[in-house]
Design a protein around this motif. Structure first.
Motif, PDB file in Angstrom:
ATOM      1  N   VAL A   1     -12.516  49.507 -45.074  1.00  0.00           N
ATOM      2  CA  VAL A   1     -11.671  50.138 -44.064  1.00  0.00           C
ATOM      3  C   VAL A   1     -10.230  50.217 -44.538  1.00  0.00           C
ATOM      4  O   VAL A   1      -9.539  51.222 -44.332  1.00  0.00           O
TER       5      VAL A   1
ATOM      6  N   PHE B   1      -8.509  53.806 -44.918  1.00  0.00           N
ATOM      7  CA  PHE B   1      -7.327  54.078 -44.094  1.00  0.00           C
ATOM      8  C   PHE B   1      -6.123  54.384 -44.986  1.00  0.00           C
ATOM      9  O   PHE B   1      -5.343  55.311 -44.694  1.00  0.00           O
TER      10      PHE B   1
ATOM     11  N   ILE C   1      -4.085  54.207 -33.529  1.00  0.00           N
ATOM     12  CA  ILE C   1      -3.949  53.116 -34.503  1.00  0.00           C
ATOM     13  C   ILE C   1      -3.972  51.770 -33.788  1.00  0.00           C
ATOM     14  O   ILE C   1      -4.530  50.786 -34.293  1.00  0.00           O
TER      15      ILE C   1
ATOM     16  N   TRP D   1      -7.561  51.019 -33.141  1.00  0.00           N
ATOM     17  CA  TRP D   1      -8.200  50.537 -34.371  1.00  0.00           C
ATOM     18  C   TRP D   1      -7.861  49.070 -34.603  1.00  0.00           C
ATOM     19  O   TRP D   1      -8.732  48.267 -34.961  1.00  0.00           O
ATOM     20  N   TRP D   2      -6.632  48.678 -34.407  1.00  0.00           N
ATOM     21  CA  TRP D   2      -6.185  47.304 -34.617  1.00  0.00           C
ATOM     22  C   TRP D   2      -6.922  46.354 -33.682  1.00  0.00           C
ATOM     23  O   TRP D   2      -7.348  45.263 -34.071  1.00  0.00           O
TER      24      TRP D   2
ATOM     25  N   TRP E   1      -9.795  46.818 -31.988  1.00  0.00           N
ATOM     26  CA  TRP E   1     -11.218  47.013 -31.733  1.00  0.00           C
ATOM     27  C   TRP E   1     -12.081  45.822 -32.149  1.00  0.00           C
ATOM     28  O   TRP E   1     -13.083  45.523 -31.518  1.00  0.00           O
TER      29      TRP E   1
ATOM     30  N   HIS F   1      -6.079  44.462 -43.549  1.00  0.00           N
ATOM     31  CA  HIS F   1      -5.655  45.537 -42.644  1.00  0.00           C
ATOM     32  C   HIS F   1      -4.141  45.731 -42.652  1.00  0.00           C
ATOM     33  O   HIS F   1      -3.646  46.774 -42.209  1.00  0.00           O
TER      34      HIS F   1
ATOM     35  N   VAL G   1      -8.646  58.425 -37.448  1.00  0.00           N
ATOM     36  CA  VAL G   1      -8.950  57.107 -36.877  1.00  0.00           C
ATOM     37  C   VAL G   1     -10.134  57.195 -35.919  1.00  0.00           C
ATOM     38  O   VAL G   1     -11.069  56.384 -35.972  1.00  0.00           O
ATOM     39  N   TRP G   2     -10.127  58.216 -35.026  1.00  0.00           N
ATOM     40  CA  TRP G   2     -11.200  58.309 -34.042  1.00  0.00           C
ATOM     41  C   TRP G   2     -12.519  58.763 -34.644  1.00  0.00           C
ATOM     42  O   TRP G   2     -13.588  58.371 -34.172  1.00  0.00           O
TER      43      TRP G   2
ATOM     44  N   LEU H   1     -12.581  55.671 -38.613  1.00  0.00           N
ATOM     45  CA  LEU H   1     -12.256  54.252 -38.660  1.00  0.00           C
ATOM     46  C   LEU H   1     -12.785  53.484 -37.452  1.00  0.00           C
ATOM     47  O   LEU H   1     -13.363  52.399 -37.603  1.00  0.00           O
ATOM     48  N   VAL H   2     -12.569  53.991 -36.243  1.00  0.00           N
ATOM     49  CA  VAL H   2     -13.095  53.299 -35.062  1.00  0.00           C
ATOM     50  C   VAL H   2     -14.623  53.202 -35.106  1.00  0.00           C
ATOM     51  O   VAL H   2     -15.183  52.140 -34.826  1.00  0.00           O
TER      52      VAL H   2
ATOM     53  N   GLU I   1     -15.455  50.375 -37.377  1.00  0.00           N
ATOM     54  CA  GLU I   1     -15.141  49.069 -36.806  1.00  0.00           C
ATOM     55  C   GLU I   1     -16.117  48.688 -35.690  1.00  0.00           C
ATOM     56  O   GLU I   1     -16.350  47.512 -35.432  1.00  0.00           O
TER      57      GLU I   1
END
Length: 302
Positions: free
Chosen positions: A8, A12, A134, A137-138, A140, A148, A219-220, A223-224, A227
């Motif tokens: 990740v 990112f 963001i 993401w942090w 989640w 990270h 991110v959506w 990355l999410v 996670e």
């Protein structure tokens, strides 16, 4: 592939560098085309992770009381009603009274500040909303290491660079602000994203918005979801599709596909109108993120 934290962080960081390059080389095209390509899929991801996967859709009282103000905003109502929905969500959150009261006070103060901006409130919220992904993401998943922090440091450096005169000079030198669709040149984006500001400062904010919009979608959409998975290793494409179908159902998949194709077809006919139409349709989702973010913060396990 087996270490999610490392994967990740690298993905990112790569996303940040690609978004930065896009903001310098093709900002005016990206501002119009990115919502057409990724807008509807990212709305689906919003609903999937913030409403369905979180289980908030099962809390009837929450959505009866907070859903009304959200629908009003979606229909063109004033921005402040989105904060009303978030305040209702804070009052109904499964958390101790002190934390809920603090959230209500902070949301009310923010709503008052945004309301005092008048017509500029929507625009300020749009800039804030791009970076809100963001924060999701942090939050989640609990962090077990420090990898990270690498993309976060890179993000801050990239944002600071884009706000500096050097970024605007580099974009001019690369010809980035010279390539634009008809009727959507720098003056149009200044009017849209930085009205009333000096042109040099306004264009730097345009570059920042282009950069943060690209990050928001990335991110959506990648990355999410990474996670959110229980397993640390990424699934196959077939497994990803099966999970999406399970969450949305066949009807949801068909509706998402039709909306995406309709947006693309409209863009072929009139790109500017399609871009504006998408943002009118998507106006509610920033406030949905505000509601879900409030619940996530208040109900997060210590």
């Amino acid at each position: 592939m087996r270490r999610r934290e490392l994967r990740v962080a690298l993905v990112f960081s790569t996303l940040i560098l690609v978004a930065l390059a896009g903001a310098l080389l093709l900002p005016l095209w990206l501002l119009l085309l990115a919502p057409i390509a990724w807008g509807v899929p990212h709305l689906i991801a919003d609903l999937r992770y913030l409403v369905i996967r979180s289980g908030y859709h099962l809390r009837t009282r929450l959505w009866w009381l907070a859903g009304g103000p959200l629908l009003w905003v979606a229909g063109g109502g004033e921005l402040v009603w989105g904060f009303v929905a978030a305040i209702v969500a804070a009052l109904l959150a499964r958390a101790d009274f002190g934390r809920r009261l603090l959230a209500v006070v902070l949301l009310a103060a923010t709503a008052a500040a945004v309301f005092s901006l008048g017509g500029a409130g929507d625009l300020v919220f749009s800039y804030f909303h791009n970076f809100l992904a963001i924060a999701f993401w942090w939050l989640w998943r609990p962090r077990t290491g420090r990898l990270h922090l690498l993309p976060l440091a890179l993000l801050l450096a990239a944002a600071a660079f884009l706000l500096s005169p050097a970024a605007l000079a580099l974009s001019h030198a690369l010809g980035g602000l010279a390539w634009s669709p008809a009727g959507a040149g720098p003056d149009h984006q200044l009017w849209r994203l930085a009205p009333g500001l000096p042109p040099e400062l306004g264009l730097r904010l345009v570059l920042l918005f282009c950069f943060s919009q690209s990050l928001h979608y990335g991110v959506w959409l990648h990355l999410v979801p990474d996670e959110d998975r229980e397993r640390a290793t990424p699934p196959s494409f077939r497994a990803s599709y099966d999970l999406l179908r399970r969450d949305l159902g066949d009807v949801g998949l068909v509706v998402a596909a039709l909306l995406t194709l309709a947006s693309a077809a409209w863009a072929v006919v009139d790109l500017g109108a399609a871009n504006l139409g998408y943002f009118r349709m998507a106006r509610f989702h920033g406030h949905l993120e505000l509601v879900a973010g409030t619940l996530l913060l208040l109900e997060r396990r210590r």
